[in-house]
Design a protein around this motif. Structure first.
Motif, PDB file in Angstrom:
ATOM      1  N   ASP A   1       0.805  -1.207   0.013  1.00 22.67           N
ATOM      2  CA  ASP A   1      -0.111  -0.116   0.011  1.00 22.67           C
ATOM      3  C   ASP A   1       0.912   1.115  -0.025  1.00 22.67           C
ATOM      4  OD1 ASP A   1      -2.131  -1.685   0.270  1.00 22.67           O
ATOM      5  OD2 ASP A   1      -2.810  -1.283   2.176  1.00 22.67           O
TER       6      ASP A   1
ATOM      7  N   SER B   1      -6.332   2.638  -1.685  1.00 22.56           N
ATOM      8  CA  SER B   1      -7.703   2.918  -1.847  1.00 22.56           C
ATOM      9  C   SER B   1      -7.920   4.415  -2.263  1.00 22.56           C
ATOM     10  CB  SER B   1      -8.423   2.194  -0.577  1.00 22.56           C
ATOM     11  OG  SER B   1      -7.983   2.952   0.504  1.00 22.56           O
ATOM     12  N   TYR B   2      -8.969   4.994  -2.065  1.00 23.93           N
ATOM     13  CA  TYR B   2      -9.326   6.256  -2.346  1.00 23.93           C
ATOM     14  C   TYR B   2      -8.462   7.026  -1.518  1.00 23.93           C
ATOM     15  CZ  TYR B   2     -11.995  10.590  -2.808  1.00 23.93           C
ATOM     16  OH  TYR B   2     -12.257  12.080  -3.196  1.00 23.93           O
TER      17      TYR B   2
ATOM     18  N   TYR C   1      -6.189  -0.255  -7.799  1.00 23.54           N
ATOM     19  CA  TYR C   1      -6.970   0.202  -6.844  1.00 23.54           C
ATOM     20  C   TYR C   1      -7.828  -0.420  -6.118  1.00 23.54           C
ATOM     21  CZ  TYR C   1     -10.506   3.642  -5.436  1.00 23.54           C
ATOM     22  OH  TYR C   1     -11.567   4.283  -4.593  1.00 23.54           O
ATOM     23  N   HIS C   2      -8.029  -0.252  -4.724  1.00 27.74           N
ATOM     24  CA  HIS C   2      -8.666  -1.154  -3.683  1.00 27.74           C
ATOM     25  C   HIS C   2     -10.150  -0.524  -3.513  1.00 27.74           C
ATOM     26  CE1 HIS C   2     -10.243  -2.256   0.222  1.00 27.74           C
ATOM     27  NE2 HIS C   2      -9.340  -3.327   0.072  1.00 27.74           N
ATOM     28  N   ASN C   3     -11.139  -0.945  -3.758  1.00 29.49           N
ATOM     29  CA  ASN C   3     -12.488  -0.539  -3.429  1.00 29.49           C
ATOM     30  C   ASN C   3     -13.010  -0.617  -2.105  1.00 29.49           C
ATOM     31  OD1 ASN C   3     -13.027  -3.458  -4.460  1.00 29.49           O
ATOM     32  ND2 ASN C   3     -15.038  -2.780  -3.209  1.00 29.49           N
ATOM     33  N   HIS C   4     -13.904   0.133  -1.684  1.00 27.15           N
ATOM     34  CA  HIS C   4     -14.716  -0.021  -0.475  1.00 27.15           C
ATOM     35  C   HIS C   4     -16.244   0.077  -0.811  1.00 27.15           C
ATOM     36  CE1 HIS C   4     -10.964   1.332   1.506  1.00 27.15           C
ATOM     37  NE2 HIS C   4     -11.410   0.584   2.341  1.00 27.15           N
TER      38      HIS C   4
ATOM     39  N   ASP D   1     -12.105  -5.851  -3.452  1.00 25.05           N
ATOM     40  CA  ASP D   1     -12.533  -6.268  -2.074  1.00 25.05           C
ATOM     41  C   ASP D   1     -13.835  -7.040  -2.127  1.00 25.05           C
ATOM     42  OD1 ASP D   1     -13.576  -6.137   0.740  1.00 25.05           O
ATOM     43  OD2 ASP D   1     -11.579  -5.372   1.103  1.00 25.05           O
TER      44      ASP D   1
END
Length: 273
Positions: free
Chosen positions: A67, A95-96, A131-134, A164
């Motif tokens: 990260d 992430s964002y 890119y990691h999402n929520h 995710d």
């Protein structure tokens, strides 16, 4: 595609309280090895990079992702790449990185521009950004989930997807469908289960070990195999028991499910950048 056990990693954010000092790092990584993990993903690195590299080599652990906040990529680009090279890791993840006090949509276009610029700079290197999402990315944007719009707008810049599974389901999506939608663009998926808890008359969605909730892991793992996912990474934001027990339960379930579904493979050889 089939998965070797070595492709099941753990996001060390799950073990963050046990990952603050040099001794913590050694103790935690040894316990991770004892569980059976052969790969880790860093949310932060609390010791010198070269010391971390030496520990990883001694324990025969690979790094599937690191990260890195957007601010570091913008201000310390060359240094970040040197660190990635030392760790022999191909995937930068995050992430964002916008202002979380404001709505996701209000900062989305600016963020797309910033992350696309990083993606373009990475094209001449061996490294990629995933890119990691929520679940907040599932707000509506131009008639579809904003996450879909984000991935469409960043495709040309080479931005990849780190899906995710929990947060997709939390946002109302089907994790298997989202993994399949971006076949060939999803090198890493995060695996954690979503369970329903009823307490004092209230019903809540909560984090759970893989296999202990309500998610369809057979369909998720099949989609991952068909979509050329490289890394199955366990991450549990909140554990209701010893976090080491949680990541062990998830590891054991995933390895067993891979075998049961006929998705197992021989040991995956490590590759250098």
């Amino acid at each position: 595609m089939r998965f070797a056990p070595e492709q099941v990693g753990v996001q060390l954010y799950t073990l963050r309280d046990q990952f603050t000092s040099y001794n913590d790092v050694v103790h935690t990584l040894q316990k991770v090895c004892d569980i059976g993990y052969k790969s880790v993903q860093f949310f932060r690195i609390p010791i010198e990079i070269r010391d971390m590299r030496d520990i990883l080599q001694e324990m025969d652990l690979s790094v599937c992702g690191v990260d890195v906040p957007l601010a570091r990529l913008e201000g310390e680009f060359d240094q970040v790449l040197k660190e990635m090279e030392l760790l022999n890791c191909r995937y930068i993840t995050y992430s964002y990185g916008g202002d979380w006090s404001k709505s996701y949509l209000s900062g989305l276009e600016a963020y797309i521009k910033s992350i696309s610029e990083i993606g373009e700079r990475l094209k001449s290197t061996p490294f990629k950004f995933a890119y990691h999402n929520h679940s907040f990315e599932f707000v509506a944007c131009k008639g579809r989930p904003a996450l879909d719009y984000f991935y469409e707008q960043t495709a040309q810049a080479g931005i990849l997807a780190e899906i995710d599974t929990y947060w997709v389901q939390h946002g109302g999506g089907d994790p298997a469908e989202w993994i399949s939608r971006y076949k060939g663009r999803v090198p890493i998926i995060h695996l954690k289960d979503l369970a329903i808890e009823q307490r004092e008359g209230k019903v809540n969605q909560v984090f759970a070990e893989v296999g202990r909730g309500n998610m369809n892991w057979d369909s998720i793992l099949r989609a991952a195999a068909q979509s050329e996912v490289e890394w199955l990474v366990v991450e549990q934001d909140v554990c209701t028991q010893d976090p080491f027990e949680s990541v062990k339960e998830s590891f054991d379930y995933i390895v067993s499910a891979i075998s049961r579904l006929g998705l197992g493979a021989d040991v995956k050889e490590k590759s250098d950048l």
